[in-house]
Each structure stands twice: as structure tokens, then as C-alpha cells.
Design a protein around this motif. Structure first.
Motif, PDB file in Angstrom:
ATOM      1  N   LEU A   1       0.814  -1.217   0.000  1.00  0.00           N
ATOM      2  CA  LEU A   1       0.000   0.000   0.000  1.00  0.00           C
ATOM      3  C   LEU A   1       0.848   1.269   0.000  1.00  0.00           C
ATOM      4  CD1 LEU A   1      -2.968  -0.967   2.349  1.00  0.00           C
ATOM      5  CD2 LEU A   1      -2.827  -1.018  -0.147  1.00  0.00           C
ATOM      6  N   THR A   2       2.033   1.194   0.594  1.00  0.00           N
ATOM      7  CA  THR A   2       2.919   2.359   0.567  1.00  0.00           C
ATOM      8  C   THR A   2       3.358   2.669  -0.855  1.00  0.00           C
ATOM      9  OG1 THR A   2       3.717   1.985   2.822  1.00  0.00           O
ATOM     10  CG2 THR A   2       5.127   3.285   1.364  1.00  0.00           C
ATOM     11  N   GLN A   3       3.640   1.630  -1.629  1.00  0.00           N
ATOM     12  CA  GLN A   3       4.026   1.829  -3.022  1.00  0.00           C
ATOM     13  C   GLN A   3       2.890   2.454  -3.838  1.00  0.00           C
ATOM     14  OE1 GLN A   3       5.376  -1.969  -4.485  1.00  0.00           O
ATOM     15  NE2 GLN A   3       7.343  -1.837  -3.423  1.00  0.00           N
ATOM     16  N   ARG A   4       1.665   2.128  -3.472  1.00  0.00           N
ATOM     17  CA  ARG A   4       0.517   2.617  -4.238  1.00  0.00           C
ATOM     18  C   ARG A   4       0.027   3.984  -3.765  1.00  0.00           C
ATOM     19  NH1 ARG A   4      -3.308  -2.828  -4.905  1.00  0.00           N
ATOM     20  NH2 ARG A   4      -1.736  -4.090  -6.007  1.00  0.00           N
ATOM     21  N   ILE A   5       0.086   4.218  -2.467  1.00  0.00           N
ATOM     22  CA  ILE A   5      -0.509   5.434  -1.904  1.00  0.00           C
ATOM     23  C   ILE A   5       0.537   6.499  -1.581  1.00  0.00           C
ATOM     24  CG2 ILE A   5      -1.946   6.345  -0.036  1.00  0.00           C
ATOM     25  CD1 ILE A   5      -3.169   3.558   0.234  1.00  0.00           C
ATOM     26  N   GLY A   6       1.708   6.060  -1.166  1.00  0.00           N
ATOM     27  CA  GLY A   6       2.745   7.018  -0.813  1.00  0.00           C
ATOM     28  C   GLY A   6       2.703   7.429   0.647  1.00  0.00           C
ATOM     29  N   GLU A   7       3.037   8.675   0.927  1.00  0.00           N
ATOM     30  CA  GLU A   7       3.200   9.155   2.300  1.00  0.00           C
ATOM     31  C   GLU A   7       1.962   8.937   3.174  1.00  0.00           C
ATOM     32  OE1 GLU A   7       3.935  10.857  -0.381  1.00  0.00           O
ATOM     33  OE2 GLU A   7       6.086  11.323  -0.272  1.00  0.00           O
ATOM     34  N   ARG A   8       0.780   9.079   2.600  1.00  0.00           N
ATOM     35  CA  ARG A   8      -0.442   8.990   3.395  1.00  0.00           C
ATOM     36  C   ARG A   8      -0.850   7.544   3.717  1.00  0.00           C
ATOM     37  NH1 ARG A   8      -0.447  13.669   0.854  1.00  0.00           N
ATOM     38  NH2 ARG A   8      -1.429  15.522   1.796  1.00  0.00           N
ATOM     39  N   ALA A   9      -0.101   6.588   3.238  1.00  0.00           N
ATOM     40  CA  ALA A   9      -0.416   5.188   3.549  1.00  0.00           C
ATOM     41  C   ALA A   9      -0.356   4.907   5.045  1.00  0.00           C
ATOM     42  CB  ALA A   9       0.552   4.257   2.808  1.00  0.00           C
TER      43      ALA A   9
END
Length: 223
Positions: free
Chosen positions: A189-197
């Protein structure tokens, strides 16, 4: 006051998922720094100092200091508010963590050092506040102690045949597996969403916070 769920396996699952998520998030999104695994940060700190990169070493020094400060603050909250009848002191810790994770998710990549400081501070409060589940010492933000306990208890079962030791060992292996699942979800999810994950980890902690208003359920056995 209702009996808290701070010792329940259900709460352990949500906090451990959040713990694994945070480590994957900080490593993948915030400059390969660990939010929870401070041993790794110490290794990387020493490595950067030894190879002549003092500036890079600060990326690991600040989270280490934040972690120690987080433990100190969590202990202070416990000592001052452990007899509070309005809200359990551990819920206060969780609320503080949630706020810190929400703020961390708002910070851009240029402020990743500050984000890691907030994450390490939050993780330290959690590891100090939630030390036991079902009466067993257990960590929700790291695995090394859980791995030692799991293997030790399993050896005890194989040498004595005591089924209770096997049950306790499986408890630890289950928590370790949950941590791995949280880390896997965090990485994807970090790869897909970024900082807000990281807000997903905050949501898991919010569920834990709300669960602590309920009565503690009957024991869950893992065989």
C-alpha cells in the motif's frame, strides 16, 4: 469501569498489524529507516559513521533518540494515570500514536527525517504500553523477543510434552505471522498510496482504541 481489552488477542492482532505496517512504511517510504527495529537503525548508524557519512548517520540517530524519549513518556503516563477511571492510560497512549501517525502522513519527502522521528516516538510508546497479551510477555512492534519465546516454549513442549507450552508457543508464532502480514500490506500500500499510507496504520490503532471500551472476551486458544 469496564474491564479493558488491553490483554486480549484481538487487540494484539490490530496493534501488531499496525506495527508491521509502520516498519514497512518507514523503510520503503521514508529513506530506509526503521520505525520499530531500532537494532537495524543502530547498525546503519554505525555503518554510516564508519564509512564517512555523518550526515546520513543523523537519519538514524534522530529516530533512536525519539524512540528512547517515547519509552520515557509512555512510562511517565503509566505512572501518573494508571489509576484513572475516566479512560484507560493505554488508550491515551493509542490516541497520541494516532495523532503522530496522521501528522507523519502529512509530511512531504523533504521532511522524512521528521516523519521518522514521529513514527519511532509512536512505536516506542506502543511497545512500552502493550507488553502482555493473554498473560504472556509479547511485543507488537518487533519480533526478536517473540521469536525467542516461541522457540523456547516449543523446545519445552518437545522435551516435557506439556500441551500448555505448545499453546503458548503457537500464540507467539501467530503474532509473528500477523506482524509479517502487516509488513506485507504496508509495503504494497505504501508503493501505491505514498506518504499517506501510514494513515491505514493509524486506522488499525483507532480500532484498537475503540475495542478497549468493550468487555474483555473469553480467552482465544491457538492450538
Amino acid at each position: 469501569m469496564k474491564k479493558q481489552m488491553s490483554d486480549s488477542l484481538t487487540l494484539a492482532v490490530f496493534l501488531t498489524l499496525a506495527g508491521g505496517f509502520q516498519d514497512a512504511y518507514s523503510y520503503n517510504c521514508r529513506g530506509q529507516v526503521f520505525a520499530n527495529a531500532q537494532t537495524g537503525n543502530i547498525v546503519l548508524l554505525g555503518q554510516n559513521l564508519a564509512t564517512g557519512h555523518p550526515g546520513r548517520a543523523l537519519h538514524y540517530l534522530f529516530p533512536l533518540l525519539a524512540f528512547m524519549l517515547g519509552v520515557y513518556l509512555a512510562e511517565l503516563v503509566c505512572r501518573r494515570y494508571q489509576n484513572s477511571t475516566r479512560i484507560h492510560w493505554r488508550q491515551t497512549i493509542l490516541l497520541a500514536e494516532i495523532v503522530l501517525l496522521v501528522i507523519a502522513g502529512l509530511l512531504p519527502q523533504s521532511l522524512s527525517v521528521a516523519a521518522n522521528v514521529l513514527l519511532s516516538f509512536a512505536c516506542a510508546m506502543q511497545v512500552n504500553a502493550f507488553r502482555k497479551f493473554r498473560g504472556l510477555p509479547c511485543a507488537t512492534t518487533m519480533c526478536i523477543g517473540n521469536m525467542r519465546s516461541a522457540a523456547s516454549l516449543l523446545c519445552g513442549y518437545h522435551t516435557t510434552g506439556d500441551p500448555e507450552l505448545k499453546r503458548k508457543s503457537m500464540h507467539y508464532y501467530f503474532v509473528i505471522a500477523v506482524f509479517a502480514v502487516g509488513a506485507a500490506i504496508g509495503a504494497v500500500l505504501t508503493q501505491r498510496i505514498g506518504e499517506r499510507a501510514i494513515w491505514i496504520a493509524a486506522g488499525l490503532q483507532l480500532i484498537g482504541f475503540l475495542l478497549m471500551f468493550a468487555h474483555e472476551p473469553d480467552p482465544v486458544h491457538i492450538d
